[in-house]
Design an enzyme around this catalytic site. Structure first.
Site, short mmCIF file in Angstrom:
data_model
loop_
_atom_site.label_atom_id
_atom_site.label_comp_id
_atom_site.label_asym_id
_atom_site.label_seq_id
_atom_site.Cartn_x
_atom_site.Cartn_y
_atom_site.Cartn_z
N GLU A 95 0.85 -1.21 0.00
CA GLU A 95 0.00 0.00 0.00
C GLU A 95 0.87 1.24 0.00
O GLU A 95 2.02 1.18 0.43
CB GLU A 95 -0.83 0.05 1.30
CG GLU A 95 -1.90 -0.97 1.37
CD GLU A 95 -2.50 -1.03 2.77
OE1 GLU A 95 -2.15 -0.20 3.62
OE2 GLU A 95 -3.33 -1.91 2.98
N LYS A 113 2.17 4.57 1.54
CA LYS A 113 2.27 5.09 2.91
C LYS A 113 1.94 6.58 2.85
O LYS A 113 2.74 7.40 2.39
CB LYS A 113 3.67 4.86 3.47
CG LYS A 113 3.78 5.25 4.94
CD LYS A 113 5.08 4.73 5.52
CE LYS A 113 5.18 5.01 7.00
NZ LYS A 113 5.19 6.41 7.35
N ASP A 116 1.38 10.32 3.73
CA ASP A 116 2.14 11.18 4.63
C ASP A 116 1.21 12.18 5.31
O ASP A 116 0.98 13.28 4.83
CB ASP A 116 3.22 11.91 3.82
CG ASP A 116 4.30 12.46 4.72
OD1 ASP A 116 4.28 12.16 5.93
OD2 ASP A 116 5.17 13.20 4.21
N TYR A 136 -7.03 2.37 6.60
CA TYR A 136 -6.24 1.21 6.18
C TYR A 136 -6.30 0.03 7.14
O TYR A 136 -5.57 -0.94 6.98
CB TYR A 136 -4.79 1.60 5.91
CG TYR A 136 -4.12 2.30 7.09
CD1 TYR A 136 -3.90 1.63 8.29
CD2 TYR A 136 -3.73 3.63 7.01
CE1 TYR A 136 -3.31 2.26 9.36
CE2 TYR A 136 -3.13 4.27 8.07
CZ TYR A 136 -2.92 3.58 9.25
OH TYR A 136 -2.35 4.20 10.31
N LYS A 185 11.03 3.12 2.81
CA LYS A 185 11.19 4.57 2.66
C LYS A 185 11.90 4.88 1.36
O LYS A 185 12.95 4.29 1.09
CB LYS A 185 12.00 5.14 3.82
CG LYS A 185 11.28 5.09 5.16
CD LYS A 185 10.14 6.09 5.18
CE LYS A 185 9.38 6.11 6.48
NZ LYS A 185 9.97 6.92 7.50
N CYS A 231 34.34 40.46 9.23
CA CYS A 231 32.97 40.09 9.61
C CYS A 231 31.95 40.89 8.78
O CYS A 231 32.05 42.13 8.73
CB CYS A 231 32.76 40.36 11.10
SG CYS A 231 31.05 40.14 11.61
N CYS A 234 30.24 43.39 11.48
CA CYS A 234 30.92 44.45 12.24
C CYS A 234 32.29 44.80 11.68
O CYS A 234 32.99 45.64 12.26
CB CYS A 234 31.03 44.06 13.70
SG CYS A 234 32.22 42.74 13.97
N CYS A 238 34.12 35.51 14.03
CA CYS A 238 34.27 36.91 14.41
C CYS A 238 34.40 36.86 15.92
O CYS A 238 33.55 36.29 16.60
CB CYS A 238 33.02 37.69 14.01
SG CYS A 238 32.92 39.29 14.84
N CYS A 247 29.97 42.42 18.54
CA CYS A 247 29.45 42.28 17.18
C CYS A 247 27.92 42.24 17.22
O CYS A 247 27.33 41.37 17.88
CB CYS A 247 30.00 41.01 16.54
SG CYS A 247 29.17 40.58 15.00
S1 IVH Z 1 -0.24 0.34 8.75
C1 IVH Z 1 0.59 -1.50 12.91
N1 IVH Z 1 -0.70 1.43 6.42
O1 IVH Z 1 2.48 5.23 8.88
C2 IVH Z 1 0.96 -0.48 11.93
N2 IVH Z 1 0.24 2.78 8.13
O2 IVH Z 1 4.53 4.04 11.30
C3 IVH Z 1 -0.21 0.15 11.36
N3 IVH Z 1 0.60 5.11 7.47
O3 IVH Z 1 1.57 7.05 11.27
C4 IVH Z 1 0.14 1.06 10.28
N4 IVH Z 1 -0.16 4.92 5.42
O4 IVH Z 1 -0.63 6.14 10.17
C5 IVH Z 1 -0.23 1.61 7.67
N5 IVH Z 1 -1.18 2.28 4.33
C6 IVH Z 1 -0.74 2.46 5.56
C7 IVH Z 1 -0.26 3.70 6.00
C8 IVH Z 1 0.22 3.82 7.30
C9 IVH Z 1 0.35 5.73 6.33
C10 IVH Z 1 1.18 5.71 8.66
C11 IVH Z 1 0.50 5.37 9.95
C12 IVH Z 1 1.56 5.68 10.98
C13 IVH Z 1 2.81 5.31 10.25
C14 IVH Z 1 3.29 3.94 10.70
#
Ligand code: IVH
Length: 668
Positions: free
Chosen positions: A113, A115, A117, A222, A310, A404, A407, A422, A427
């Protein structure tokens, strides 16, 4: 209008508004313009005001933002909201896969999925009605942000089935809303948000829900906190159920049977993510079967059945227009690259620190160069390298100044340091930076005194040192640009409040060389008052755990300066607290001792030690020696000819030791 007609109209309006909401957020195909939606919503608000009996908790009018809260209340999560372990490359992903295979064998699937932000949220529904929403907090206890969450139009106020369920997801601000919000803020001369995540978090942590309502937030769900009786067997079943109930889930997920599929999915999003209408900061990979999830279990912080991949930091090319120099609080001259503004990892970057001259030479940076920029840790902008092959010959060599920029004093390079400094104590740039440091959050924490106001006050010569802050008057502040009655009152209040800070904040705020926030706390804990700290010689200072030679020297040199002493006196006269107010630390040796944390009274004549010696040894082990016996006394040590104190201890039932017993424990 009579009640019956009103009821019919209310129902129609509710149905239409819910339908428009659905079209807008779930189908991405609005059938009416926003203005029409707003018009109908206003009509419904008016009808509900006239006929309060027609107002229900799941009415679309609940989304406009209700009353302002005093504070957020705490919410305990039914099951903890865990975080995820990180994977930073293909190798980490393969390691994760190996661990899973070792534990559950080869027969399983992953769900990948995006992630999102944003900000993790937990939503509770009772009999299908949205009753409470909370932030993650520390994972066990979060904050109740129900009123703010209700303003999110894609969050269902009533589910399609009357179930009782707690679900988890990510609230976020779409890129388009973020850009609009910042444009508006800039126009109003307000600080723009650094990125959509901060903007979303900032919006949901406002006590006035009208603010969240105006911010166009969104939410993807999710997970289900506790699948219980739902019959759900896998994560993907759970997502299907969430959808059936009316929640918005993210459609970009993919189920795959092996790690190759995961890697392909991950790589696909490295480029594509820029085109999404919201920010993502990685990919979440989860084992699909709930039974297998259960057998894999969790560590204290995160599940073993999931990992967050990441993305590598995004790198972009831009032009380095010039190099600006700034003078820091300690006189260090820092060069900063001024860049052609460019978007990197969700925000616009136009400056990047170059740290020092050596780095400029090492990277062969010239003015006008094309440079690669990234955000280290996705936060701090950094020049990665120069594209020398793109040079035109017009680029200009950069030379560090000899004087500087603030000054004009000669700059020096201290032995063993790369930085140019400096060393003029007068100053103005250093003094101004010192003032900014003094008012900052970790130091005296004076709200409302940001860099801008401090610079103004300094330029107007209203403050020349930190003691002057406590002499500022309402009239002086009102004379400043962009300072109204209300901000002045708040600022004066914040200055006044800072007077009661515990000693360590002041010690840190003074900006003594080598003394960071942690060392300031250690010093304050140890010496307890400013007077004792100022009198401490180098030997006493180095005797303190964690205070080294260099710091001890800096502290005693600082306090031996006459100007510093008179500054401290001025602060004292202004009413600034000079005492440590926190708990006294107990070190490892002390915490093991029987005297640690106890209040002890010495009485009678001791033979082996003097009273003073006994007191010193007890205190060194974390005990507190007091002069009189009371209910708070934990222990009385009675020598020969002990009198009334011993008698009192006996009537109060306090433990009494003789000298031999005390020596036995002291010698342990
Ligand atoms: S699963 C048990 N799925 O990522 C873990 N987290 O460190 C449950 N986040 O702030 C998290 N998208 O809210 C999961 N598709 C996704 C996500 C997701 C964003 C965020 C979550 C948390 C951080 C997890």
């Amino acid at each position: 209008m009579d009640l019956q007609t009103a009821e019919r109209r209310v129902k129609d309006l509710q149905n239409l508004l819910n339908q428009y909401n659905y079209e807008y957020h779930f189908l991405d195909k609005p059938s009416v313009p926003d203005s029409e939606y707003d018009q109908m919503l206003r009509e419904l608000i008016e009808l509900e005001a006239e006929f309060p009996e027609l107002k229900f908790e799941d009415s679309p009018t609940q989304r406009v933002g209700g009353d302002i809260l005093e504070m957020f209340t705490k919410v305990e999560h039914r099951s903890p909201m865990l975080s995820l372990g990180n994977a930073f490359g293909e190798k980490d992903l393969r390691d994760f896969d190996r661990r899973i295979r070792q534990a559950v064998g080869d027969d399983f699937s992953y769900v990948c999925e995006l992630k999102i932000d944003g900000l993790a949220v937990s939503l509770k529904y009772t009999d299908g009605l949205f009753v409470q929403g909370a932030t993650r907090g520390d994972g066990t206890i979060g904050e109740d942000i129900t009123s703010n969450l209700k303003t999110i139009r894609s969050l269902p106020l009533r589910l399609k089935d009357p179930v009782t369920i707690e679900v988890r997801g990510e609230a976020f601000m779409p890129k388009r809303s973020f850009e609009k919000l910042n444009e508006g803020r800039l126009k109003k001369d307000e600080e723009p948000f650094a990125n959509p995540r901060n903007a979303a978090a900032g919006s949901l942590r406002q006590l006035d829900p009208k603010i969240a309502a105006s911010r166009n937030l969104d939410v993807f769900l999710y997970g289900i906190a506790d699948v219980g009786e739902t019959g759900v067997q896998s994560h993907s079943d759970g997502l299907d159920l969430l959808e059936q109930l009316g929640f918005r889930t993210n459609k970009e997920r993919r189920k795959t049977s092996d790690i190759e599929g995961v890697i392909e999915y991950v790589n696909g999003w490295v480029e594509k993510r820029a085109n999404l209408p919201y920010d993502i900061d990685g990919i979440v990979i989860k084992v699909d079967s709930l039974e297998q999830q259960k057998s894999l279990g969790t560590t204290a912080k995160s599940p073993r059945w999931a990992v967050a991949y990441k993305f590598p930091a995004e790198e972009v090319v831009t032009t380095l227009k010039t190099i600006e120099l700034s003078v820091g609080r300690t006189g260090v001259i820092t060069p900063t690259a001024i860049l052609e503004p460019v978007r990197v990892a969700g925000t616009t970057v136009q400056r990047a620190s170059l740290h020092n001259e050596d780095l400029i030479r090492e990277k062969d940076i010239k003015l006008g160069d094309q440079v690669v920029v990234k955000k280290a840790g996705d936060i701090i902008p950094e020049v990665v390298n120069v594209l020398t092959e793109r040079r035109t010959g017009e680029e200009i060599e950069f030379k560090m100044p000899t004087h500087c920029p603030a000054c004009e004093s000669d700059l020096v390079r201290l032995e063993g340091e790369v930085a140019l400094r400096c060393i003029n104590p007068k100053c103005p740039a250093q003094i101004q930076e010192g003032l900014i440091h003094f008012v900052s959050r970790t130091a005296m924490n004076i709200d409302g005194l940001g860099e801008r106001v401090v610079s103004q006050l300094f330029a107007e010569k209203l403050i020349k040192d930190v003691a002057d802050l406590y002499k500022l008057t309402k009239e002086q502040l009102l004379g400043l640009e962009r300072m109204g009655e209300k901000s002045v009152t708040n600022l004066l209040k914040a200055i006044e409040n800072s007077k009661v800070n515990s000693l360590e904040k002041l010690v840190f705020g003074l900006g003594i060389r080598h003394v960071g926030a942690k060392a300031a706390k250690t010093l304050a804990q140890e010496f307890e008052t400013m007077d004792r700290l100022m009198e401490a010689d180098q030997e006493q200072l180095t005797a303190v755990n964690e205070i080294g030679e260099k710091m001890a020297e800096a502290v005693s040199t600082y306090f031996s300066n006459e100007e510093v002493r008179s500054l401290i006196n001025e602060l004292k006269t202004a009413g600034v607290n000079m005492e440590y107010k926190g708990p006294k630390p107990i070190n490892a040796a002390q915490s093991d001792s029987v005297f640690a944390g106890k209040t002890i009274v010495l009485t009678g004549k001791l033979e082996q030690l003097t009273r003073g010696e006994a007191q010193e040894q007890i205190e060194a082990l974390g005990g507190k020696v007091s002069g009189s016996v009371s209910k708070k006394t934990d222990l009385v040590i009675a020598g020969e000819e002990a009198g009334s104190k011993l008698a009192k201890a006996e009537t109060l039932g306090i433990e009494v030791w003789n000298e031999a017993r005390m020596l036995e424990e002291l010698n342990q």
